[in-house]
Scaffold this motif. Structure first.
Motif, PDB file in Angstrom:
ATOM      1  N   PRO A 191       0.811  -1.219   0.000  1.00 45.54           N
ATOM      2  CA  PRO A 191       0.000   0.000   0.000  1.00 45.54           C
ATOM      3  C   PRO A 191       0.851   1.279   0.000  1.00 45.54           C
ATOM      4  O   PRO A 191       0.487   2.262  -0.650  1.00 45.54           O
ATOM      5  N   ALA A 192       1.977   1.246   0.701  1.00 44.69           N
ATOM      6  CA  ALA A 192       2.816   2.461   0.759  1.00 44.69           C
ATOM      7  C   ALA A 192       3.334   2.807  -0.641  1.00 44.69           C
ATOM      8  O   ALA A 192       3.401   3.984  -1.021  1.00 44.69           O
ATOM      9  N   LYS A 193       3.669   1.788  -1.408  1.00 44.56           N
ATOM     10  CA  LYS A 193       4.191   2.041  -2.767  1.00 44.56           C
ATOM     11  C   LYS A 193       3.073   2.495  -3.704  1.00 44.56           C
ATOM     12  O   LYS A 193       3.300   3.280  -4.623  1.00 44.56           O
ATOM     13  N   VAL A 194       1.856   1.994  -3.463  1.00 45.69           N
ATOM     14  CA  VAL A 194       0.709   2.447  -4.273  1.00 45.69           C
ATOM     15  C   VAL A 194       0.463   3.932  -4.008  1.00 45.69           C
ATOM     16  O   VAL A 194       0.303   4.734  -4.934  1.00 45.69           O
ATOM     17  N   GLU A 195       0.468   4.301  -2.729  1.00 45.27           N
ATOM     18  CA  GLU A 195       0.239   5.706  -2.350  1.00 45.27           C
ATOM     19  C   GLU A 195       1.321   6.607  -2.948  1.00 45.27           C
ATOM     20  O   GLU A 195       1.027   7.665  -3.508  1.00 45.27           O
ATOM     21  N   GLU A 196       2.541   6.133  -2.841  1.00 44.40           N
ATOM     22  CA  GLU A 196       3.675   6.918  -3.365  1.00 44.40           C
ATOM     23  C   GLU A 196       3.509   7.167  -4.867  1.00 44.40           C
ATOM     24  O   GLU A 196       3.686   8.281  -5.348  1.00 44.40           O
ATOM     25  N   LEU A 197       3.123   6.125  -5.595  1.00 46.95           N
ATOM     26  CA  LEU A 197       2.937   6.272  -7.042  1.00 46.95           C
ATOM     27  C   LEU A 197       1.816   7.264  -7.342  1.00 46.95           C
ATOM     28  O   LEU A 197       1.948   8.127  -8.216  1.00 46.95           O
ATOM     29  N   LEU A 198       0.720   7.143  -6.612  1.00 44.93           N
ATOM     30  CA  LEU A 198      -0.428   8.028  -6.877  1.00 44.93           C
ATOM     31  C   LEU A 198      -0.076   9.489  -6.559  1.00 44.93           C
ATOM     32  O   LEU A 198      -0.600  10.405  -7.183  1.00 44.93           O
ATOM     33  N   GLN A 199       0.797   9.681  -5.590  1.00 42.72           N
ATOM     34  CA  GLN A 199       1.167  11.055  -5.234  1.00 42.72           C
ATOM     35  C   GLN A 199       2.278  11.612  -6.119  1.00 42.72           C
ATOM     36  O   GLN A 199       2.544  12.806  -6.100  1.00 42.72           O
ATOM     37  N   SER A 200       2.920  10.711  -6.885  1.00 42.41           N
ATOM     38  CA  SER A 200       4.115  11.130  -7.631  1.00 42.41           C
ATOM     39  C   SER A 200       3.774  11.996  -8.837  1.00 42.41           C
ATOM     40  O   SER A 200       4.646  12.655  -9.394  1.00 42.41           O
ATOM     41  N   GLY A 201       2.532  11.953  -9.270  1.00 46.31           N
ATOM     42  CA  GLY A 201       2.167  12.707 -10.469  1.00 46.31           C
ATOM     43  C   GLY A 201       2.586  12.007 -11.751  1.00 46.31           C
ATOM     44  O   GLY A 201       2.440  12.543 -12.846  1.00 46.31           O
ATOM     45  N   ARG A 202       3.094  10.774 -11.635  1.00 53.14           N
ATOM     46  CA  ARG A 202       3.551  10.055 -12.836  1.00 53.14           C
ATOM     47  C   ARG A 202       2.403   9.433 -13.622  1.00 53.14           C
ATOM     48  O   ARG A 202       2.579   9.050 -14.764  1.00 53.14           O
ATOM     49  N   LEU A 203       1.233   9.310 -12.999  1.00 49.98           N
ATOM     50  CA  LEU A 203       0.103   8.694 -13.703  1.00 49.98           C
ATOM     51  C   LEU A 203      -0.755   9.785 -14.336  1.00 49.98           C
ATOM     52  O   LEU A 203      -0.869  10.884 -13.805  1.00 49.98           O
ATOM     53  N   SER A 204      -1.368   9.429 -15.482  1.00 47.97           N
ATOM     54  CA  SER A 204      -2.228  10.454 -16.091  1.00 47.97           C
ATOM     55  C   SER A 204      -3.708  10.174 -15.873  1.00 47.97           C
ATOM     56  O   SER A 204      -4.488  11.095 -15.668  1.00 47.97           O
ATOM     57  N   ARG A 205      -4.115   8.873 -15.910  1.00 55.27           N
ATOM     58  CA  ARG A 205      -5.539   8.577 -15.704  1.00 55.27           C
ATOM     59  C   ARG A 205      -5.758   7.322 -14.877  1.00 55.27           C
ATOM     60  O   ARG A 205      -6.326   6.341 -15.367  1.00 55.27           O
TER      61      ARG A 205
END
Ligand SMILES: Cc1ncc(COP(=O)(O)O)c(C=O)c1O
Length: 393
Positions: free
Chosen positions: A110-124
């Motif tokens: 979960p920590a890595k999922v949160e980190e990815l979502l906060q990173s701004g690297r995803l578009s949709r």
């Protein structure tokens, strides 16, 4: 030499009786048995709706389809799974975005999922698609909170997890199937309960359940399966194109008999897992799987990890030796980002998910199924311990 296959389904007179009843009934494809299987499975997991389908791959496809997932959308999932999980995402033109695992249970971290979502690297990002690996529930309390915070739907790949349960915050144990927005089960030959091939989608959402049921049979209205029956109508309407993912009554009949024995199967799996864990605990070259206190593990797989630094031979050689000595073993999973198609299509590379790669390099799955005798379990234990002892550093 004693032989213990990796898997043998547990089928008996109840399954035979149910199937014969269908064969003699004059109605062999989707019909009353499939309907009853849906109702009984929904009751078993505590979900409001269950839709029976041809396989879990189709269940995942339909679940994502019903949520409107399409080209350009991103679905966050684990690389430590069978290809079907990510394949279903790709069917809709969406992108599987892999996130690494927590090292103990090998589920999404979960920590890595949160980190990815906060990173701004995803578009949709649209969907979180956790897999309850080996039958042990993911940390759904944290994953659900993350999904809520970021506006994601939760589709669970519960292929390994029929019968498993998770303690949700402030609530009693809740069975997998009654947790996320949609849960997808497999009844493939090796699964905890089987229909030879089959699957199920469960949900609390009326509209999603209806959409999935209609889409599972070409987009025909729900009772179209009755169209050859005196009670049905020959006329049907198609509002949207669908798929051919219905489950036949022959398959559903096997499922009905299996479901009656699901709790007994589950107890036997847990007993075998305990016997393995007790026997291997003192062998420092082996890392045994541990069930967290907040879950009921379905023990679909028993995944042992070798402590490579303590052994003179690697995982592949151990697998080969065990097979030669009559123990059917397998490896779960080959991480998807190491497979050619995911590298070519999505640009994944070796090294992207170190926890998944470390687990893959050291893991092997031992036989675990209710049809195993005490002698089978003892033979597996003795053979594993002898093989390891012969190759200690
Ligand atoms: C994690 C996972 N998801 C999905 C599937 C696909 O299941 P099915 O064969 O019912 O399509 C499997 C099958 O082994 C699986 O292990």
């Amino acid at each position: 030499m004693h032989q213990v296959p990796f898997h043998r389904p547990c089928l008996g007179p109840d399954e035979e009786r149910e199937v014969i009843e269908v064969l003699r009934s004059g109605w062999i494809t989707t019909g009353p048995k499939a309907k009853r299987f849906e109702q009984e499975f929904a009751a078993y997991v505590g979900a409001r709706y269950a839709v029976a389908v041809a396989h879990c791959t189709g269940a995942l496809h339909l679940a994502l389809y019903a949520l409107g997932i399409g080209a350009g959308d991103e679905v966050i999932t684990t690389p430590f799974t069978f290809t079907a999980t990510a394949e279903a995402v790709a069917y809709l033109g969406a992108r599987p975005v892999f996130v690494d695992l927590e090292p103990e249970g090998l589920n999404l971290d979960p920590a890595k999922v949160e980190e990815l979502l906060q990173s701004g690297r995803l578009s949709r990002p649209r969907v979180l698609l956790p897999v309850h690996f080996a039958g042990q529930g993911c940390d759904m309390n944290r994953l659900l909170a993350i999904a809520r915070r970021h506006g994601l739907k939760v589709v669970e790949d519960a292929a390994h997890a029929a019968g498993s349960a998770i303690r949700l915050d402030g609530r009693a144990m809740v069975k997998v199937g009654a947790i996320g927005d949609l849960s997808c089960f497999s009844f493939y030959a090796t699964k905890n309960i089987t229909t030879a091939e089959g699957g199920m989608v469960t949900t609390e959402d009326d509209a999603l359940a209806h959409k999935i049921a209609v889409a599972s049979l070409h987009g025909m209205n729900r009772d179209a399966w009755k169209r050859y029956d005196a009670t049905g109508s020959w006329y049907y309407e198609i509002d949207e194109l669908g798929f051919k993912y219905n489950l036949s009554d022959v398959h559903a009949a096997i499922g009905l008999a299996q479901l009656k024995r699901a709790d007994e199967f589950q107890r036997r799996r847990a007993q075998i897992a305990r016997a393995y864990n007790d026997a291997f605990a003192a062998q420092m070259a082996l890392q045994t799987p541990r069930a967290r206190a907040d879950v009921e593990h379905a023990w679909h797989l028993y995944v042992l990890r070798l402590r490579s630094e303590r052994l003179r031979i690697g995982r592949d050689a151990v697998v080969e030796l065990l097979r030669r000595r009559g123990v059917g073993v397998s490896v779960h999973c080959i991480p998807l980002h190491l497979m050619r198609v995911y590298q070519v299509k999505y640009g994944y590379r070796p090294g992207d998910f170190p926890v998944a790669e470390d687990a893959y390099s050291r893991c092997l799955s031992l036989p675990i199924y209710p049809a195993m005798s005490e002698r089978d379990v003892e033979y597996v234990i003795d053979t594993v311990l002898a093989t390891v002892r012969e190759h200690l550093n």
